[in-house]
Design an enzyme around this catalytic site. Structure first.
Site, mmCIF file in Angstrom:
data_model
loop_
_atom_site.group_PDB
_atom_site.id
_atom_site.type_symbol
_atom_site.label_atom_id
_atom_site.label_comp_id
_atom_site.label_asym_id
_atom_site.label_seq_id
_atom_site.Cartn_x
_atom_site.Cartn_y
_atom_site.Cartn_z
ATOM 1 N N GLU C 29 0.838 -1.203 0.000
ATOM 2 C CA GLU C 29 0.000 0.000 0.000
ATOM 3 C C GLU C 29 0.870 1.249 0.000
ATOM 4 O O GLU C 29 1.772 1.371 0.828
ATOM 5 C CB GLU C 29 -0.921 -0.031 1.230
ATOM 6 C CG GLU C 29 -2.011 -1.091 1.083
ATOM 7 C CD GLU C 29 -2.510 -1.646 2.412
ATOM 8 O OE1 GLU C 29 -2.095 -1.155 3.464
ATOM 9 O OE2 GLU C 29 -3.304 -2.612 2.373
ATOM 10 N N SER C 57 -6.035 -4.829 0.514
ATOM 11 C CA SER C 57 -6.457 -6.225 0.338
ATOM 12 C C SER C 57 -5.300 -7.109 0.779
ATOM 13 O O SER C 57 -4.672 -7.799 -0.031
ATOM 14 C CB SER C 57 -6.772 -6.494 -1.145
ATOM 15 O OG SER C 57 -7.705 -5.592 -1.670
ATOM 16 N N GLU C 58 -5.012 -7.086 2.067
ATOM 17 C CA GLU C 58 -3.802 -7.760 2.533
ATOM 18 C C GLU C 58 -3.798 -9.255 2.250
ATOM 19 O O GLU C 58 -2.776 -9.827 1.876
ATOM 20 C CB GLU C 58 -3.596 -7.533 4.039
ATOM 21 C CG GLU C 58 -3.106 -6.147 4.401
ATOM 22 C CD GLU C 58 -4.204 -5.103 4.400
ATOM 23 O OE1 GLU C 58 -5.401 -5.492 4.337
ATOM 24 O OE2 GLU C 58 -3.899 -3.906 4.468
ATOM 25 N N PHE C 86 -1.528 -9.829 11.067
ATOM 26 C CA PHE C 86 -2.560 -10.703 11.636
ATOM 27 C C PHE C 86 -3.515 -11.152 10.522
ATOM 28 O O PHE C 86 -3.960 -12.295 10.492
ATOM 29 C CB PHE C 86 -3.367 -9.977 12.711
ATOM 30 C CG PHE C 86 -2.570 -9.539 13.913
ATOM 31 C CD1 PHE C 86 -1.280 -9.978 14.140
ATOM 32 C CD2 PHE C 86 -3.129 -8.665 14.839
ATOM 33 C CE1 PHE C 86 -0.558 -9.570 15.254
ATOM 34 C CE2 PHE C 86 -2.424 -8.255 15.956
ATOM 35 C CZ PHE C 86 -1.138 -8.704 16.170
ATOM 36 N N HIS C 128 -1.856 -0.317 16.722
ATOM 37 C CA HIS C 128 -0.709 0.053 15.879
ATOM 38 C C HIS C 128 0.612 -0.085 16.619
ATOM 39 O O HIS C 128 1.597 0.541 16.220
ATOM 40 C CB HIS C 128 -0.849 1.504 15.397
ATOM 41 C CG HIS C 128 -1.774 1.675 14.237
ATOM 42 N ND1 HIS C 128 -3.101 1.358 14.287
ATOM 43 C CD2 HIS C 128 -1.570 2.138 12.984
ATOM 44 C CE1 HIS C 128 -3.664 1.636 13.122
ATOM 45 N NE2 HIS C 128 -2.762 2.104 12.316
HETATM 46 C C1 LIG Z 1 -6.537 -3.396 6.883
HETATM 47 C C2 LIG Z 1 -5.707 -2.177 6.887
HETATM 48 N N1 LIG Z 1 -4.851 -1.968 5.876
HETATM 49 C C3 LIG Z 1 -4.087 -0.871 5.831
HETATM 50 C C4 LIG Z 1 -4.148 0.062 6.833
HETATM 51 C C5 LIG Z 1 -3.297 1.337 6.787
HETATM 52 N N2 LIG Z 1 -4.196 2.440 6.402
HETATM 53 C C6 LIG Z 1 -4.788 3.200 7.334
HETATM 54 S S1 LIG Z 1 -5.883 4.278 6.667
HETATM 55 C C7 LIG Z 1 -5.566 3.726 5.118
HETATM 56 C C8 LIG Z 1 -6.287 4.307 3.940
HETATM 57 C C9 LIG Z 1 -7.754 4.167 4.087
HETATM 58 O O1 LIG Z 1 -8.393 4.708 2.983
HETATM 59 P P1 LIG Z 1 -9.954 4.921 3.004
HETATM 60 O O2 LIG Z 1 -10.632 3.665 3.408
HETATM 61 O O3 LIG Z 1 -10.340 5.482 1.686
HETATM 62 O O4 LIG Z 1 -10.206 5.975 4.155
HETATM 63 P P2 LIG Z 1 -9.732 7.469 4.219
HETATM 64 O O5 LIG Z 1 -8.389 7.473 4.863
HETATM 65 O O6 LIG Z 1 -9.695 8.019 2.850
HETATM 66 O O7 LIG Z 1 -10.727 8.135 5.079
HETATM 67 C C10 LIG Z 1 -4.612 2.718 5.130
HETATM 68 C C11 LIG Z 1 -4.078 2.041 3.927
HETATM 69 C C12 LIG Z 1 -5.025 -0.202 7.905
HETATM 70 N N3 LIG Z 1 -5.137 0.621 8.933
HETATM 71 N N4 LIG Z 1 -5.802 -1.308 7.887
#
Ligand SMILES: Cc1ncc(C[n+]2csc(CCOP(=O)(O)OP(=O)(O)O)c2C)c(N)n1
Ligand SMILES: Cc1ncc(C[n+]2csc(CCOP(=O)(O)OP(=O)(O)O)c2C)c(N)n1
Ligand SMILES: [Mg+2]
Ligand SMILES: [Mg+2]
Lengths: 341, 321, 341, 321
Positions: C29, C57-58, C86, C128
């Protein structure tokens, strides 16, 4: 008082709790048909909303249980095979088990996750032979691995009634075992071990189906051996709960025997045996007259061919050797107790 | 909810977030926070359609949802400042802020993790014979998380009163939604047999009306629904982004969306005096909140292992005792 | 020879390997924008097909990497935060890591899974702040936790070149550390520890960012203390690789010092420290003059407030106390070696 | 592939499976196996559209796919009997049987786990400049696994040459597909912007033709596609079901589907003499396979920790040495 199989004891515990408490319900794959034998007849008796067949969606139904728990229910989530816990690890460990802390105690999350058939089962190969209880102990999640029918009954009742997430492993190799379960059997508290056999020379900590093996070995060693070697008096201690662990029970036993062998069917590295041996080495050093020993599963996935599978699992012969080797060190029996004082 | 009330909530969220940024930059708040700035109409409009007994699950970008669902702002501020008077007693912070008594089942550090929790809560509502609903907020990035699909399917087959609210702000951190997502979001949801609607997420009344209709249908037994809100975040993904120079979107793009600032859109429907009065009272609330937070005590170090287990079990320390 | 930060060393290792071997590519990501700083500039330099931004999509991208690996590639999968492991545990442990065994050696699965920022980071709260390397050691998956920039460079190169799945944890608290990295630096083999400081009295095993803490404590204890207590000569041993562990290196150190303290930032239960202490208790008992000790993270999720977070993490003060307590037992230095012979 | 060849492959699968049941019941094969009986037209039809260099990922019910993709039947039999001459050297057994050299990336014990593996292989094909495709087989139960959706999305955005083959046999163990699944399967796939087709999974030629068209499009750069095959398993979920009395489907239902036995459907298109000749040669193959397997050695116990790591590392034993 009825003598029943482990699996029947689980089924009875579940039914008793569901009759007692309308907030208990079951969620899982093929639970209405009772593929795993724990929910037999319950859908017909209690209705489809108490026994819910889920799509093959482990992450979602595990999270779903948490939501229902926050809203006042006591879900029991059944996992058909142990490695499904790998897929559900996030919602169990990162969500349900952290929720109370994260919210500063605002809510409880009383979910029971049950695997009615964990561990190797002769020929089920690498992806169906895990016995992954140590990964929950590692995360500080309450974890139970009962060895016998009566314990399975009482601990399943406790797990369901517990206000925290509890992961409950029923070892596949223990499911057929029989034991008396009292008609008025009640809960057995989490975190309290059971001494299956008292002994003076060596404490054997055994978990789940391995308790049976430990008892066999204890019996064998109680007789003088073929070469006329001294009998060895083995105490078999079953922690029953992996987390929280009955450290006081362990200490009491080791303080009497001065020797420790742990028989554990998780992988060797960072498994439960490592924790028990490490704690004993650190906190019971003054009591130990011989170095503690571990007999575990090898650090490897289980191959298909049964002879290879068996070669990787902890065995009675390994246990007997280890017990003999520690018994050979230091004074024995009552003497030992004098020596360490 | 009146236009004035909608505006007030949005203004509260906006100013709360702006204060949080200042406090994070001043190191008065630890960690990073994800601001809701630009998206206020979504939480506000959706929660305007909810009752107190309805449940929501939120995200890493959760302050807006939590305020809109009615959480106490001073206690939110205290939480973020790490004080024992905080909603979560300083245990949660930004990413886990919750008020279970108000049906707020928590912000969440894991994308899409709130979805099945909302579904479970919705199912429990049905069991209780209630017509309450559960709303699951998530971003456009979350639509590619498998657990969301698993949950939409479960909500579909069991006809659970869940409203899936996708806040499509165009990006998951740096990754543009159109590049990340095959097909259209509403079609994806519709394939589970649920109503799926797209709405202007910068217009709080449009959101309220769309959410209101879907919530009413869900209450009436119509099963789950999906609402895509087209919106935008005016600021970085989180407070730490400012110094990172990720450069995934242009200043022009941001400026274009800022013209449609949901606060401006709604303020235009009110008279200036009313807006000024609301603005002033929001400032007063936030000053009060900050003062409350700052006066509140920090937690005792000896309590670090409290609140882990409901049964009273206390976790082991990291050293033998 | 350049002095560089740990994070830069990771970035350089990745770039070097990508230039050397066209089969290496990155999946994760926000890797094009380089949110985590390890892939900076690489998309522009090497093209979008070598640095692939994935949807959130881990499970799928982790499995995808395995498929690409079976077809001849060497994927590097970046996880933005530690707890995403996890979610990806099943495809790593149950699929990629078991594939070779399950197919009887038909194929190799050379995937590197990297978390460029694992562990607590002051205020990131419960979801985290995990540092979950022990769960991979438990599964027998190769696992690396480098402490310094040069080690990060050499071990990242080795991880990428390794023909098996390797999980690579870069501790968040180590990312800013600087060290010389030779211009012609090469791979550092997995499974070989590093003695950061030699000493005669106590072996401290420290992992990742805790090596820095161990060195500080070692330095402090090398001087006579305020009360005129004897200086203590501490050896700091960093295994660098968690699995396979450098047991020979550990044994060599403990056989010299006779004392062991393990400093480890996984949870206490079934963590890495448990494994090290258990192995030492079992296999190095003859060398130990004092009971081994563990200083670990508490068995609890990390609360948000920084003072609470710090209270749960292993500390220098705890380490110093433990080292003093074991140093007080038995003869010291050269004497100790005589005593145990 | 000619009608005779299609029939031959189906007949081989059928008789292989029937033998396996006998051998499991006789305890000559350990564990449980999931038979492909009734579904032969799917694997056979789809694999008829494939080349040797194409990749497949299979399921717990994998023997049919593996035979249809060309694996050596005697070595399959040896694998199931736990012999070192087995495809997987007796390490895999039924649920992990594989021949990577033929692009068979394994049966799989975990529902839907093969999907992303197929996508990765498809991507690798594109990188190599090849027009090979990857086929991911899965059951109707797998459509509710999140990872399948994640994979369909990734295949969609990157236009990967993946054919998603859903074998809808109506049940996931005991759970009926219609109860488990909201909406329709093809609509779900179509929402990712891919061609999604439903075909009679009891007619091998229909399957071959449908798969052939989708595979050709994928080879030509058309991106992923989805093929739903309506089929049925004539036997229990696995060899252990017989004694369980799960009772989730009626004898009438089974009988109705057996009338459409894919072997009968295809045999009707051949003359009886040809069928008899094929049947005889299949018996001969299976006898040879069983003899080969039985004559082959069992693994040495001392080799139990071999083949775990490619680097030569040998895992630790469970006792200190
Ligand atoms: C399952 C998961 N993958 C990756 C992350 C790291 N991460 C935190 S917020 C984020 C982006 C989320 O995007 P979106 O769902 O569009 O929400 P927005 O931040 O735009 O409000 C990512 C990749 C996470 N917290 N959880
Ligand atoms: C992720 C996962 N969940 C559950 C199981 C247990 N299980 C094995 S096969 C099966 C049913 C699969 O149904 P379907 O996908 O329709 O395939 P079929 O058996 O009908 O061929 C289940 C639930 C599993 N192996 N993997
Ligand atoms: Mg977004
Ligand atoms: Mg099926």
């Amino acid at each position: 008082m009825a003598r029943m199989r482990y699996q029947q004891a689980l089924a009875r515990a579940l039914r008793d709790e569901m009759l007692r408490d309308p907030s208990v319900f079951v969620l899982g794959e093929d639970v209405r048909a009772s593929l795993r034998g724990v929910t037999r007849g319950l859908a017909a008796e209690l209705g489809d909303q108490r026994i819910i067949d889920t799509p093959i969606s482990e992450q979602a139904f595990t999270g779903f249980a948490m939501g229902a728990a926050l809203a006042g229910h006591r879900p029991v989530v059944e996992f058909q095979i142990p490695s499904l816990l790998f897929t559900a690890y996030e919602p169990i460990v990162n969500q349900a088990a952290k929720f109370r802390l994260m919210t500063g105690g605002q809510a409880k999350v009383p979910v029971t996750y049950v695997v009615p058939g964990s561990g190797a089962r002769m020929g089920l190969a690498a992806q169906h032979s895990d016995h992954p209880y140590a990964m929950f102990a590692q995360a500080g999640v309450k974890t139970v691995v009962p060895a016998t029918a009566a314990d399975a009954y009482g601990l399943f009742v406790s797990a369901i009634r517990d206000d925290d997430p509890v992961v409950f492993f029923a070892p596949a190799a223990a499911l057929g075992g029989r034991e008396e379960v009292a008609d008025d059997a009640g809960p057995i508290p989490l975190g309290v071990g059971r001494v299956h056999r008292s002994g003076d020379d060596v404490t054997v900590v055994a978990i789940g189906h391995l308790v049976r093996d430990a008892l066999k070995v204890a019996e064998e060693l109680a007789a003088p051996d073929a070469d006329g070697g001294d009998p060895i008096s083995v105490e078999v201690f079953d922690p029953r709960t992996i987390y929280p662990f009955d450290w006081a029970g362990l200490a009491a036993s080791v303080r009497r025997t001065g020797r420790l062998v742990v028989l554990d069917d998780t992988n060797r590295s960072c498994g439960l045996a490592a924790e028990v041996v490490a704690t004993a080495a650190e906190e019971l050093a003054d009591a130990l007259v011989a170095p503690p020993r571990r007999i575990t599963r090898a650090d490897a996935p289980i191959p298909f061919a049964v002879e290879l599978e068996v070669a990787l699992l902890p065995s009675r012969a390994q246990l007997a050797d280890a017990v003999r080797s520690v018994a050979a060190i230091g004074p024995r029996g009552a003497l030992a107790q004098e020596a360490v004082r | 909810m009146s236009a004035a009330d909608l505006y007030r909530t949005m203004r509260t969220i906006r100013r709360f977030e702006e204060q949080i940024v200042t406090l994070v930059n001043a190191n008065e708040i630890a960690g990073v926070t994800h601001e809701y700035i630009g998206q206020e109409a979504v939480a506000t409009g959706v929660c305007a359609a909810l009752r107190d007994d309805d449940v929501i699950t939120s995200t890493h970008r959760g302050h807006g949802h939590v305020i809109a669902k009615g959480a106490d702002v001073p206690r939110m501020m205290a939480e973020l400042l790490g004080r024992t008077t905080g909603l979560n007693r300083a245990r949660g912070g930004s990413m886990h802020i919750a008020d279970v008594s108000l049906g707020i089942y928590g912000a969440n550090g894991i994308v899409a993790a709130g979805a099945p929790i909302a579904a479970g809560a919705a199912w429990a509502g049905l069991q209780a014979g209630s017509d309450r609903v559960a709303v699951c907020f998530f971003g456009d990035g979350a639509v590619n998380q498998g657990v969301l699909h698993e949950t939409m399917n479960m909500a579909g087959i069991w006809r659970l009163p869940v409203l899936f609210v996708c806040e499509n702000n165009g990006y998951a951190v740096s990754f543009a939604q159109e590049q990340a997502t095959a097909g259209s979001l509403v079609e994806r949801a519709a394939a589970y047999g649920m109503a799926a609607v797209r709405v202007d997420g910068m217009d709080v009344e449009a959101v309220r009306d769309a959410a209101g209709a879907l919530v009413a249908a869900a209450r009436a037994g119509g099963g789950p629904a999906f609402l895509e809100c087209e919106t935008y975040r005016f600021v970085g993904h989180h407070t730490a982004e400012a110094t990172m120079g990720l450069g995934y979107r242009s200043d022009e793009e941001i400026a274009r969306w800022r013209e449609r600032d949901p606060l401006l859109v709604e303020a235009a429907r009110l008279d200036a005096a009313a807006v000024a009065e609301i603005d002033a009272s929001v400032e007063e609330l936030l000053e009060r909140a900050l003062a409350f937070a700052r006066e509140s005590p920090r937690p005792e170090v000896s309590s670090a292992r409290d609140y882990v287990y409901a049964s009273g079990l206390v976790p082991r320390e990291g050293v033998a005792v």
